[in-house]
Design an enzyme around this catalytic site. Structure first.
Site: not given
Length: 280
Positions: A78, A204, A227
């Site tokens: 990522d 996000g 996350a």
């Protein structure tokens, strides 16, 4: 079974669902993801930040791949920054790498992504790139005032010239905790989706309302990254255990409760993405 992320997302794009992509950082989070995927018969993408250990996470993922061979998954670096980290991830056997040059000038973004695509594709590894810039949340309204949305007019040229397998878009989404409800620019997303053939990625997603996630998927998002809420669920579970049983000293107890919490969260995200039952 680990497969190239491009193949996994191509199926999602064709069938109209999104794949949950939790950002994992240790054994407990990786195990929880495999358990969730097995339970719901769902594909999953394990996103790994370089800071959490490229080779370590690859080894853990390979271990659980042997335990749950029926789970189709991709292992993705990522927000790959340093060139060395991206090459390490390819060497470690990741099935996808993201090269993030979204803060660079357009031509530099194109050239550096194109270089990584050439290397990665030579060994069957997929590549995710980003056009526009998904920043970090401070105060959301202030973040939007300087936000760099994906330009739909550049999207086709970018994908054509780089050869990337998936494209992360900036449509009002940010990383971290939203200080107010996110305002996703669905019009921009729709224009980008109409301009390119590759699957699109939403970063996000922690804090984005479920209905907005579903609408994003309907308009072309195939990978949904989260996350912050995963870390929050993990930490909350451990804190509650310690509050209820302050004399607990066995670290395995922390891990067990964290796995259970993360598994439930990942399953909930999978259901919102619509990837449950898609492993068959």
């Amino acid at each position: 079974m680990m497969i190239p992320m491009g193949e996994l997302l191509a199926k999602a794009k064709k069938e109209g669902y999104g794949v949950a992509a939790p950002n994992v950082f240790n054994r407990e989070t990786i195990e929880a993801c495999f358990l969730a995927a097995k339970k719901l018969r769902a594909p999953i993408i394990l996103d790994v930040a370089a800071v959490h250990g490229i080779y370590e996470c690859a080894d853990i993922a390979r271990y659980y791949e042997k335990q749950y061979p029926e789970v189709p998954f991709a292992l993705n670096l990522d927000h790959g920054g340093a060139y060395e980290d991206i090459v390490k991830a390819i060497h470690a056997g990741f099935s996808s790498v993201m090269i993030d040059r979204s803060t660079c000038a357009y031509e530099k973004n194109v050239e550096e992504v194109k270089e990584i695509v050439k290397i990665a594709h030579a060994v069957g590894t997929s590549v995710e790139a980003e056009l526009g810039h998904v920043g970090n949340e401070t105060i959301y309204e202030e973040a939007l005032s300087e936000y760099h949305y994906t330009d739909p007019k550049q999207a086709k040229d970018f994908v054509d010239r780089t050869g990337c397998d998936s494209l992360a878009v900036a449509i009002g989404n940010v990383h971290g905790v939203y200080s107010s409800e996110p305002k996703l620019a669905f019009d921009i997303l729709e224009e980008v989706a109409n301009a390119v053939d590759v699957p699109l990625v939403l970063h996000g997603a922690s804090g984005v309302p479920d209905d907005a996630v579903r609408e994003s998927i309907r308009l072309g998002i195939c990978k949904v990254n989260f996350a912050t809420e995963l870390r929050a669920a993990y930490s909350k579970a451990v804190k509650e255990l310690l509050a209820e049983k302050p004399d607990t000293i066995d670290p395995k107890a922390y891990g067990k409760t964290a796995i259970a919490a993360v598994k439930e969260l990942v399953m909930a995200r999978m259901k919102v993405c619509g990837c449950d039952g898609k492993a068959e």
